[in-house]
Design a protein around this motif. Structure first.
Motif, PDB file in Angstrom:
ATOM      1  N   THR A 124     -13.367   3.012  -7.859  1.00 28.54           N
ATOM      2  CA  THR A 124     -14.254   4.336  -7.635  1.00 28.54           C
ATOM      3  C   THR A 124     -15.523   3.811  -7.755  1.00 28.54           C
ATOM      4  N   HIS A 143      -8.931   3.578 -12.176  1.00 31.84           N
ATOM      5  CA  HIS A 143      -9.389   4.938 -12.393  1.00 31.84           C
ATOM      6  C   HIS A 143      -8.680   5.234 -13.489  1.00 31.84           C
ATOM      7  N   HIS A 155      -8.618  13.081   1.625  1.00 26.51           N
ATOM      8  CA  HIS A 155      -9.821  13.836   1.353  1.00 26.51           C
ATOM      9  C   HIS A 155     -11.122  12.833   0.821  1.00 26.51           C
ATOM     10  N   LYS A 156     -10.793  11.748   0.882  1.00 25.41           N
ATOM     11  CA  LYS A 156     -11.884  10.928   0.867  1.00 25.41           C
ATOM     12  C   LYS A 156     -12.343   9.999   2.226  1.00 25.41           C
ATOM     13  N   GLY A 190      -3.755  14.761  -4.245  1.00 26.76           N
ATOM     14  CA  GLY A 190      -4.841  13.495  -4.514  1.00 26.76           C
ATOM     15  C   GLY A 190      -4.294  12.632  -5.655  1.00 26.76           C
ATOM     16  N   GLY A 191      -5.333  11.678  -5.518  1.00 26.62           N
ATOM     17  CA  GLY A 191      -5.081  10.266  -6.297  1.00 26.62           C
ATOM     18  C   GLY A 191      -4.553  10.433  -7.544  1.00 26.62           C
ATOM     19  N   THR A 192      -4.921  11.778  -8.476  1.00 28.80           N
ATOM     20  CA  THR A 192      -4.602  11.984  -9.636  1.00 28.80           C
ATOM     21  C   THR A 192      -3.162  12.254  -9.927  1.00 28.80           C
ATOM     22  N   ASP A 238      -5.564   8.553  -0.606  1.00 30.30           N
ATOM     23  CA  ASP A 238      -6.298   9.953  -0.383  1.00 30.30           C
ATOM     24  C   ASP A 238      -6.826  10.373   0.714  1.00 30.30           C
ATOM     25  N   LEU A 262     -16.952  10.022  -3.954  1.00 27.79           N
ATOM     26  CA  LEU A 262     -16.095   9.931  -2.706  1.00 27.79           C
ATOM     27  C   LEU A 262     -15.769  11.435  -2.386  1.00 27.79           C
ATOM     28  N   ASP A 308      -3.275   1.713  -6.196  1.00 29.30           N
ATOM     29  CA  ASP A 308      -4.238   2.982  -6.023  1.00 29.30           C
ATOM     30  C   ASP A 308      -5.122   2.546  -5.043  1.00 29.30           C
TER      31      ASP A 308
HETATM   32  C1  LIG Z   1     -10.693   9.664  -6.226  1.00 24.40           C
HETATM   33  C2  LIG Z   1      -9.506   8.580  -6.869  1.00 24.40           C
HETATM   34  C3  LIG Z   1      -8.684   8.996  -7.703  1.00 24.40           C
HETATM   35  C4  LIG Z   1      -8.361  10.607  -8.152  1.00 24.40           C
HETATM   36  O1  LIG Z   1      -8.079  10.983  -7.102  1.00 24.40           O
HETATM   37  P1  LIG Z   1      -8.305  12.724  -6.709  1.00 24.40           P
HETATM   38  O2  LIG Z   1      -7.819  12.843  -5.278  1.00 24.40           O
HETATM   39  O3  LIG Z   1      -9.665  13.031  -7.193  1.00 24.40           O
HETATM   40  O4  LIG Z   1      -7.086  13.243  -7.550  1.00 24.40           O
HETATM   41  C5  LIG Z   1      -7.840   7.923  -8.122  1.00 24.40           C
HETATM   42  N1  LIG Z   1      -8.054   6.733  -8.057  1.00 24.40           N
HETATM   43  C6  LIG Z   1      -9.027   6.238  -7.254  1.00 24.40           C
HETATM   44  C7  LIG Z   1      -9.376   4.753  -6.915  1.00 24.40           C
HETATM   45  C8  LIG Z   1      -9.921   7.207  -6.627  1.00 24.40           C
HETATM   46  O5  LIG Z   1     -10.986   6.773  -6.194  1.00 24.40           O
END
Ligand SMILES: *Cc1c(COP(=O)(O)O)cnc(C)c1O
Length: 518
Positions: A260, A203, A316-317, A157-159, A314, A98, A285
């Motif tokens: 993911t 994730h 940046h995806k 980001g997602g984390t 996010d 991603l 998420d």
């Molecule tokens: C990419 C992703 C994350 C992690 O996000 P980062 O932006 O890499 O920190 C968490 N959950 C899902 C479903 C993702 O695709």
């Protein structure tokens, strides 16, 4: 100041002077020149150079010489050694993660973000930047169907967003159930029994967050998935009942809107019902899938997301922003009070009394980039309609790719109906035995990376090693996908022919001459 130091600083920092403007323009145009050269020459998604070769070359670099060198010369050397050996994210055969090509308007915004160098923790380090972030957070809340008290903050980001969601969930639950303030008094003994539920495809940062939150990875109860790789409600119901029966304390459920691996979207309306029925915090998420809210054609896939107590998205995806850029949203902004702390130097309580916004109270970070600007600039430049067309194209391409794979006797498609733009498949070839097939698929991916021809991902599905295409790039066409699949099959049959010999990858690593002159 010493005369020499004075002329140096004039040259080194952008300020109001004509000389510094000249220096800035020159530096940026040199960077631009090197960058555009690299893009123009990137024929493959990766150079394919080995770890050893690159490591030797980088070992020769001197990070901090006694006396400085000319910027253009430094950039040229960096271009040769580093930029040439990066992953070309814009290349259609770069389809692993991603990991998106960034939009040009957001690259312009990045130049401004870094030069203006605002910090989003306090009003007195950001001014209007704080208000623009708040404005975008409001827009996002509306976009996801939140009303009233909703609030949020930009994240790395997602984390970080998932951690923040589960942190609020934990502290909310403990406050409601045990009247305890976790920030002040730490975890109660009952925390030992607290549980989070999520699909096995969620994730890995759900586990990581549980560990960081002092609940342990054991707090995460994994739910089976159905034939479309979505969370299986029957299994959820059984596990919820069982957890309660044995005296454990389920407090949160994490739904994934775009897993993911598969881009699968869990059944959000049903999960919202369960959350309500059992008094659970629902965190969605949507790091990957959140973008479909911009598409008339695909928005309904996220129906029910407005019931989430919190969510991650996010940019940046699938919003095509340069790394990093994400957001965390919560239905009730007052939940941020659970983690609020006031630092006298940054966000004193007097500021709040005067209505001065200091965003540090909502964030896990202190110093934080003005990343909202790039999203703002690019959304304004492109507009929702054109943005949606790009997303729609990638989802349609994924469906065509799945069809193509399903029709190919040498390949097997795992997700025949991709909800977003990830397609999981594997090479079948002539191997019958699963362990050999697994090895073959692993080697295909590695071999393509070493050659630099295509960068594709790998994952495991029920013990099977699979390959994955993540088709984020709106410029990728079905012909590009056909090229990648042909390469997969070519490499697969070559590896099968060489069966019995050692894997070609380590051999290549050992035999490749180590050149200093790329
Ligand atoms: C990419 C992703 C994350 C992690 O996000 P980062 O932006 O890499 O920190 C968490 N959950 C899902 C479903 C993702 O695709």
């Amino acid at each position: 100041m010493h005369e020499k130091a004075k002329t140096d600083t004039e040259r080194l920092f952008l300020n109001g002077s004509r000389q510094s403007a000249r220096e800035y323009r020159l530096a940026i145009s040199n960077a631009e020149k090197i960058l555009l050269e690299q893009f123009a020459n990137a024929r493959q998604p990766f150079s394919g150079r080995s770890v050893q070769e690159l490591s030797n070359r980088i070992g020769d670099l001197e990070p901090c010489p006694e006396h400085g060198r000319d910027l253009l010369e430094v950039l040229e050397e960096t271009g040769e050694v580093i930029l040439k050996n990066l992953l070309a994210v814009h290349h259609p055969a770069c389809a692993a993660h991603l990991h998106c090509p960034p939009l040009i308007p957001s690259l312009a915004a990045e130049a401004i973000i870094s030069a203006a160098n605002q910090s989003m923790d306090s009003w007195d380090q950001s001014g209007a930047a704080t208000l623009l972030e708040e404005k975008l957070v409001k827009w996002l809340c509306r976009l996801f169907g939140y009303t009233g008290q909703a609030d949020g903050v930009f994240t790395s980001g997602g984390t970080q967003s998932n951690l923040l969601g589960l942190l609020l969930a934990r502290d909310w639950y403990i406050k409601e159930q045990f009247g305890r303030n976790v920030q002040k008094d730490g975890l109660p003994p009952e925390a030992e029994r607290m549980r989070i539920l999520c699909a096995k495809t969620a994730h890995f940062t759900v586990q990581k967050s549980a560990a960081l939150l002092g609940l342990g990875e054991k707090a995460v109860v994994s739910i089976e998935t159905d034939e479309h790789q979505r969370l299986c409600l029957d299994d959820l119901d059984q596990k919820l009942a069982r957890l309660r029966f044995v005296g454990l304390l389920p407090f949160a459920v994490v739904a994934t809107a775009g897993s993911t691996d598969f881009g699968a979207i869990d059944p959000l309306p049903a999960l919202a019902d369960r959350a309500k029925q059992y008094g659970l915090w629902l965190h969605v998420d949507a790091a990957y899938g959140g973008t479909v809210m911009l598409s008339d054609q695909h928005r309904s896939k996220l129906d029910g997301i407005e019931h989430a107590d919190s969510m991650s998205v996010d940019f940046h995806k699938l919003f095509y922003q340069p790394i990093s850029c994400g957001a965390f949203l919560t239905k009730n902004g007052r939940h941020f009070e659970l983690i609020k702390s006031n630092a006298d130097y940054l966000n004193p309580e007097e500021d709040e009394d005067q209505g001065i916004p200091n965003l540090v109270g909502k964030s896990l970070s202190t110093t934080r980039r003005f990343d909202a600007l790039k999203l703002f600039i690019s959304m304004q430049t492109i507009g929702r309609a054109a943005f949606a067309r790009m997303i729609n194209h990638t989802i349609e391409l994924a469906q065509q790719t799945a069809n193509l794979i399903a029709q190919d006797p040498k390949l097997e498609c795992i997700n025949r109906e991709p909800a977003l733009n990830a397609v999981v498949f594997r090479y079948i070839g002539n191997e019958a035995e699963q362990s050999r097939q697994n090895k073959l698929n692993r080697e295909i991916r590695r071999s393509l990376l070493w050659e630099g021809k295509a960068v594709i991902a790998q994952t495991k599905v029920d013990g099977m090693h699979c390959l994955k295409l993540t088709l984020l790039n709106p410029r990728t066409t079905l012909d590009d996908v056909k090229f990648i699949l042909e390469e997969v099959k070519r490499t697969g049959s070559l590896l099968e022919l060489r069966k019995g010999e050692r894997s070609p990858c380590p051999t290549k690593l050992q035999n490749k001459p180590v050149s200093k002159h790329f």
